[in-house]
Design an enzyme around this catalytic site. Structure first.
Site, PDB file in Angstrom:
ATOM      1  N   LYS A 141       5.898  -4.497  -4.334  1.00 45.12           N
ATOM      2  CA  LYS A 141       7.530  -4.136  -4.147  1.00 45.12           C
ATOM      3  C   LYS A 141       8.604  -3.673  -2.402  1.00 45.12           C
ATOM      4  O   LYS A 141       8.919  -4.660  -2.269  1.00 45.12           O
ATOM      5  CB  LYS A 141       7.152  -2.436  -4.841  1.00 45.12           C
ATOM      6  CG  LYS A 141       9.452  -2.844  -4.687  1.00 45.12           C
ATOM      7  CD  LYS A 141       9.718  -3.634  -6.152  1.00 45.12           C
ATOM      8  CE  LYS A 141      11.252  -3.148  -5.731  1.00 45.12           C
ATOM      9  NZ  LYS A 141      11.810  -4.403  -6.913  1.00 45.12           N
ATOM     10  N   LYS A 183      12.086 -15.901  -9.648  1.00 46.47           N
ATOM     11  CA  LYS A 183      11.859 -14.382 -10.894  1.00 46.47           C
ATOM     12  C   LYS A 183      11.474 -15.049 -11.621  1.00 46.47           C
ATOM     13  O   LYS A 183      10.055 -14.030 -12.276  1.00 46.47           O
ATOM     14  CB  LYS A 183      13.468 -14.437 -11.629  1.00 46.47           C
ATOM     15  CG  LYS A 183      13.726 -13.300 -11.941  1.00 46.47           C
ATOM     16  CD  LYS A 183      14.165 -12.554 -10.208  1.00 46.47           C
ATOM     17  CE  LYS A 183      13.461 -12.394  -9.507  1.00 46.47           C
ATOM     18  NZ  LYS A 183      13.862 -11.603  -8.532  1.00 46.47           N
ATOM     19  N   GLU A 213       7.461 -15.120 -10.668  1.00 51.57           N
ATOM     20  CA  GLU A 213       6.577 -14.073  -9.511  1.00 51.57           C
ATOM     21  C   GLU A 213       6.564 -13.812 -11.279  1.00 51.57           C
ATOM     22  O   GLU A 213       5.676 -12.968 -10.867  1.00 51.57           O
ATOM     23  CB  GLU A 213       7.584 -13.684  -8.710  1.00 51.57           C
ATOM     24  CG  GLU A 213       8.939 -12.621  -9.235  1.00 51.57           C
ATOM     25  CD  GLU A 213       9.678 -12.053  -8.550  1.00 51.57           C
ATOM     26  OE1 GLU A 213       8.705 -11.442  -7.483  1.00 51.57           O
ATOM     27  OE2 GLU A 213      10.869 -11.658  -8.232  1.00 51.57           O
ATOM     28  N   ASN A 244      -1.906   2.673   5.409  1.00 49.85           N
ATOM     29  CA  ASN A 244      -0.964   1.595   5.607  1.00 49.85           C
ATOM     30  C   ASN A 244      -1.255   0.513   6.870  1.00 49.85           C
ATOM     31  O   ASN A 244      -0.753   1.401   7.578  1.00 49.85           O
ATOM     32  CB  ASN A 244       0.288   1.543   5.050  1.00 49.85           C
ATOM     33  CG  ASN A 244      -0.102   2.231   3.350  1.00 49.85           C
ATOM     34  OD1 ASN A 244      -1.040   2.092   2.726  1.00 49.85           O
ATOM     35  ND2 ASN A 244       1.271   3.013   3.250  1.00 49.85           N
ATOM     36  N   GLY A 245      -0.670  -0.688   6.556  1.00 50.78           N
ATOM     37  CA  GLY A 245      -0.431  -1.271   7.969  1.00 50.78           C
ATOM     38  C   GLY A 245      -1.432  -2.303   8.055  1.00 50.78           C
ATOM     39  O   GLY A 245      -2.249  -2.739   7.620  1.00 50.78           O
ATOM     40  N   HIS A 274      16.183 -37.793  -5.888  1.00 45.50           N
ATOM     41  CA  HIS A 274      15.208 -37.907  -4.021  1.00 45.50           C
ATOM     42  C   HIS A 274      13.692 -37.563  -4.452  1.00 45.50           C
ATOM     43  O   HIS A 274      13.336 -37.432  -3.267  1.00 45.50           O
ATOM     44  CB  HIS A 274      16.211 -37.457  -3.271  1.00 45.50           C
ATOM     45  CG  HIS A 274      17.407 -37.359  -3.079  1.00 45.50           C
ATOM     46  ND1 HIS A 274      18.027 -39.343  -2.799  1.00 45.50           N
ATOM     47  CD2 HIS A 274      18.861 -36.819  -3.689  1.00 45.50           C
ATOM     48  CE1 HIS A 274      19.369 -39.448  -2.668  1.00 45.50           C
ATOM     49  NE2 HIS A 274      20.088 -38.510  -3.553  1.00 45.50           N
ATOM     50  N   GLU A 317      16.878 -18.393  -7.059  1.00 41.43           N
ATOM     51  CA  GLU A 317      16.641 -16.587  -7.543  1.00 41.43           C
ATOM     52  C   GLU A 317      15.660 -16.860  -9.041  1.00 41.43           C
ATOM     53  O   GLU A 317      15.445 -16.525  -9.244  1.00 41.43           O
ATOM     54  CB  GLU A 317      17.923 -15.754  -7.650  1.00 41.43           C
ATOM     55  CG  GLU A 317      17.238 -14.595  -7.568  1.00 41.43           C
ATOM     56  CD  GLU A 317      16.583 -13.922  -7.668  1.00 41.43           C
ATOM     57  OE1 GLU A 317      15.873 -14.380  -5.977  1.00 41.43           O
ATOM     58  OE2 GLU A 317      16.033 -12.726  -7.968  1.00 41.43           O
ATOM     59  N   ARG A 363       4.864  -0.130  -6.680  1.00 39.18           N
ATOM     60  CA  ARG A 363       4.520  -1.328  -4.663  1.00 39.18           C
ATOM     61  C   ARG A 363       3.748  -1.988  -4.771  1.00 39.18           C
ATOM     62  O   ARG A 363       4.191  -2.846  -3.925  1.00 39.18           O
ATOM     63  CB  ARG A 363       4.348  -0.359  -4.023  1.00 39.18           C
ATOM     64  CG  ARG A 363       5.627   0.584  -3.754  1.00 39.18           C
ATOM     65  CD  ARG A 363       4.999   2.062  -2.912  1.00 39.18           C
ATOM     66  NE  ARG A 363       5.055   1.924  -1.167  1.00 39.18           N
ATOM     67  CZ  ARG A 363       5.756   2.237  -0.854  1.00 39.18           C
ATOM     68  NH1 ARG A 363       6.938   2.945  -0.937  1.00 39.18           N
ATOM     69  NH2 ARG A 363       5.491   1.750   0.844  1.00 39.18           N
ATOM     70  N   TRP A 398      -3.179  -2.564  -1.526  1.00 42.37           N
ATOM     71  CA  TRP A 398      -2.595  -3.894  -0.708  1.00 42.37           C
ATOM     72  C   TRP A 398      -3.507  -5.014  -0.507  1.00 42.37           C
ATOM     73  O   TRP A 398      -2.787  -4.546   0.953  1.00 42.37           O
ATOM     74  CB  TRP A 398      -0.838  -4.418  -1.506  1.00 42.37           C
ATOM     75  CG  TRP A 398      -0.818  -5.684  -1.697  1.00 42.37           C
ATOM     76  CD1 TRP A 398      -0.553  -6.123  -3.467  1.00 42.37           C
ATOM     77  CD2 TRP A 398      -0.644  -6.582  -0.663  1.00 42.37           C
ATOM     78  NE1 TRP A 398      -0.195  -7.139  -3.017  1.00 42.37           N
ATOM     79  CE2 TRP A 398      -0.263  -7.457  -1.836  1.00 42.37           C
ATOM     80  CE3 TRP A 398      -0.281  -6.961   0.354  1.00 42.37           C
ATOM     81  CZ2 TRP A 398       1.029  -8.994  -1.183  1.00 42.37           C
ATOM     82  CZ3 TRP A 398      -0.165  -7.924   0.580  1.00 42.37           C
ATOM     83  CH2 TRP A 398       0.403  -9.069  -0.128  1.00 42.37           C
ATOM     84  N   CYS A 421       1.122  -0.941  -0.466  1.00 47.13           N
ATOM     85  CA  CYS A 421       0.231   0.104  -0.277  1.00 47.13           C
ATOM     86  C   CYS A 421       1.185   1.730  -0.076  1.00 47.13           C
ATOM     87  O   CYS A 421       1.795   1.410   0.715  1.00 47.13           O
ATOM     88  CB  CYS A 421      -0.753   0.148   1.162  1.00 47.13           C
ATOM     89  SG  CYS A 421      -2.274  -1.426   1.801  1.00 47.13           S
TER      90      CYS A 421
HETATM   91  C1  F6R Z   1      11.415 -10.843  -5.683  1.00 50.04           C
HETATM   92  C2  F6R Z   1      11.670 -10.375  -4.737  1.00 50.04           C
HETATM   93  C3  F6R Z   1      10.655 -10.155  -3.108  1.00 50.04           C
HETATM   94  C4  F6R Z   1      11.584  -9.716  -2.404  1.00 50.04           C
HETATM   95  C5  F6R Z   1      11.390  -9.371  -0.950  1.00 50.04           C
HETATM   96  C6  F6R Z   1      11.957  -8.651   0.272  1.00 50.04           C
HETATM   97  O1  F6R Z   1      11.726 -10.824  -7.364  1.00 50.04           O
HETATM   98  O2  F6R Z   1      11.524  -8.870  -4.859  1.00 50.04           O
HETATM   99  O3  F6R Z   1      11.005 -11.704  -2.741  1.00 50.04           O
HETATM  100  O4  F6R Z   1      13.416  -9.559  -2.143  1.00 50.04           O
HETATM  101  O5  F6R Z   1      10.190  -8.810  -0.482  1.00 50.04           O
HETATM  102  O6  F6R Z   1      12.105  -7.341   0.284  1.00 50.04           O
HETATM  103  P1  F6R Z   1      12.929  -6.364   0.863  1.00 50.04           P
HETATM  104  O7  F6R Z   1      15.008  -7.189  -0.043  1.00 50.04           O
HETATM  105  O8  F6R Z   1      13.040  -5.028   0.046  1.00 50.04           O
HETATM  106  O9  F6R Z   1      13.211  -6.900   1.820  1.00 50.04           O
END
Ligand code: F6R
Length: 596
Positions: free
Chosen positions: A591, A477, A480, A99-100, A496, A473, A27, A73, A2
């Protein structure tokens, strides 16, 4: 997650708020709204979907120069019109954006608002109804607001309008980011300086449990008990051009392209007068004095932490544990005698990581935060900060921040090592060139992706050693942004159990950049090919074989993730494009994840 904006001044508040919300779109959100106040009262416009949808329902004939806005969000209640912010009290006297998460909202509702008919499913509505409840009991607005805040458990960043208080925004914050921006004859509020950078670069940080009475020509900060607080603004060192997409179709592509420059910039930023990469003495001492490092992070940052462990253990000989932040706080392992906690977070606002920081500080331990946002909550609350210097990362999928995290972790481990047998600065420069080579071949990844991933429902990434961590990773990627179900596996572990999932045509992307295990991973590829898998091998110069899909230039083995991760980022990006997904704003994601 949010986002909040607010404006009080002379301009058309609607436009300032909408533009601010557009800057917060990155975000992640699923509905948006604004409320503006003029002599006729408060006008609320909200809509499920994008800001572009909200623009359609905003009545352009309403003229007002005070307002608040919100991107939501969903946490409590589905994303729809009713649950979208702003929310109003029953009489419509008070209007709020929040927010929160308010953990005790049900209890507060039962205790104070049993006869109030709630309009929405949100915890937020309880806040605005409480303000109305206490003001009906005779409290002035500021007092009713402060009293309400004193009852809330959880996290909040709030902007509140009152029809009976002229040209004022009541603001409050606890455990959720919120800044006040200062201008000439106007003031603003924003979850992120970026949102209001077009009108001011002067911002005041707010601390938890502070409120602000914002008017066009004054800002009053107070503690919850009413004591006044004086705090000078700082200049937000953000370049507006850094947050523009320019000619790129997506922020993600722009940010992937920036990666060689990010590695070079970090190397320069961490250079001492003699030209060696290093970190400040106090941080180096804190690391050297620790008997064990505990890296705490989430998502992509956690994956960077797994690589960081290798650096600290192999280069600096310091033992490290890496933990997922949402688990650590509630299931703490037996700690060493003298630990140092290292928080890795692009945003510096991740609530899961922050709950650990709060706990370990209460236990008397010290923390270092590695973040892209100095001044963020995790940075402010830790004892030390190492900045990433990656520039704002707007795409929800993290790319350049991961590369920056690995680079800073390598520099940190190198700086605290008693002896090293390689020149990190030189090797980072070679790695930056290798990243550039991968990027320069992006069309090959586009073609590869069409061949491997355009129609599949699942995919596997496999690797061994450093390549295993990059596989994790890569899988994150891909899933998501393209919504293809993907898993990252240690090559040897597949047989396994998971190998049962391999069927005709299942894509298996294998990374082979580590000489000591290159033959083993090729053996694992043979195992899956024998069961029908469609293999895509990414190797490194010096260990390539005919038939490999791509070979990255040779880099120092420990730094291979810097280049190999770019291959899986590109694969994921093109897979999302082929599937028509919203690359920069994947569904259900945010984000900056500011709720636990
Ligand atoms: C994936 C991604 C998330 C963040 C995670 C932690 O592409 O961006 O998995 O890595 O939400 O976020 P930060 O790094 O801001 O603590």
């Amino acid at each position: 997650m949010c986002g909040i904006v607010g404006y009080i001044g002379q301009l058309d508040a609607k436009e300032v708020l909408l533009k601010g919300l557009e800057k917060l779109e990155y975000r992640g959100y699923d509905s948006a709204g604004i409320a503006v106040r003029n002599a006729d009262g408060i006008h609320v416009f909200k809509e499920k979907g994008r800001i572009a949808d909200l623009r359609q329902v905003v009545d352009s004939s309403v003229v007002a120069s005070t307002g608040i806005g919100h991107t939501r969000w969903a946490t409590h209640g589905v994303p729809n019109y009713v649950n979208a912010h702003p929310h109003q009290s029953t009489s419509a006297r008070f209007t709020i954006v929040h927010n929160g998460v308010i953990e005790n909202y049900h209890l507060l509702q039962e205790e104070y608002l049993p006869h109030v008919e709630m309009q929405s499913d949100t915890d937020t509505e309880v806040i605005v109804q409480l303000v109305e409840h206490f003001s009906n009991e005779g409290m002035a607005t500021e007092e009713a607001f402060r009293h309400t805040l004193s009852l809330l458990e959880g996290s909040y960043a709030i902007g509140l309008l009152d029809t009976q208080t002229d040209d004022t925004i009541f603001v409050a914050k606890k455990n959720s980011p919120l800044l006040v921006g200062v201008g000439a004859e106007f003031n603003v509020i924003a979850s992120d300086a970026m949102a209001m950078l077009s009108v001011t670069d002067q911002f005041i940080e707010l601390h938890d449990k502070e409120i602000v009475i914002a008017k066009a020509d004054s800002i009053q900060i107070k503690k919850l008990d009413g004591t006044k607080v004086e705090r000078a603004p700082y200049t937000a060192e953000l370049d507006l051009s850094d947050i523009e997409k320019g000619t790129y179709p997506h922020y993600m592509l722009k940010e992937m392209d920036e990666q060689p420059a990010v590695v070079r910039r970090i190397t320069q930023q961490y250079e001492d007068a003699a030209g060696n990469v290093t970190i400040s003495e106090d941080i180096a001492t804190a690391i050297k004095e620790a008997d064990r490092l505990y890296i705490i992070a989430a998502g992509t940052s956690y994956h960077a932490g797994l690589i960081g462990k290798q650096y600290f253990e192999k280069i600096a000989k310091i033992p490290v544990e890496v933990h997922i932040s949402s688990e650590f706080g509630y299931n703490m392992p037996l700690l060493s005698k003298n630990p140092l906690f290292v928080f890795i977070s692009q945003s510096g606002e991740t609530a899961d990581s922050r709950q650990v920081l709060v706990k370990i500080k209460e236990m008397g331990y010290k923390a270092l935060t590695i973040t892209n946002v100095p001044g963020s909550t995790l940075s402010r609350e830790a004892n030390y900060t190492l900045p990433l210097y990656a520039g704002p990362e707007i795409a929800v999928a993290s790319t350049k921040a991961y590369v920056a995290q690995i680079t800073v972790l390598a520099i940190t481990a190198y700086a605290v090592a008693e002896a090293t047998d390689f020149d990190l600065k030189k090797e980072l420069s070679i790695a930056a060139n290798a990243i550039q080579t991968v990027i320069d071949h992006k069309e090959e990844f586009q073609a590869l992706t069409e061949q491997f991933l355009a129609t599949t429902r699942n995919a596997f990434f496999i690797g061994r050693g450093m390549d295993y961590f990059v596989s994790m990773e890569g899988a994150l990627k891909l899933k998501e942004i393209s919504y293809i179900q993907a898993e990252g596996f240690a090559g040897g572990e597949l047989k396994h159990g998971t190998i049962a999932l391999i069927e005709d045509g299942t894509p298996v992307i294998a990374l082979a950049t580590q000489k000591d295990v290159a033959l083993n991973i090729r053996g694992n590829v043979k195992e899956v090919v024998a069961r029908g898998a469609n293999p895509c091998i990414i190797s490194m110069e010096g260990m390539e074989e005919a038939g490999d899909a791509f070979t990255i230039p040779h880099v120092y083995p420990l730094l291979a993730p810097l280049a190999s991760v770019v291959t899986v980022q590109l694969i994921s990006y093109y897979a999302a494009l082929y599937r028509g997904c919203d690359v920069d704003k994947p569904r259900n994601l945010a984000k900056s994840v500011t709720v636990e």
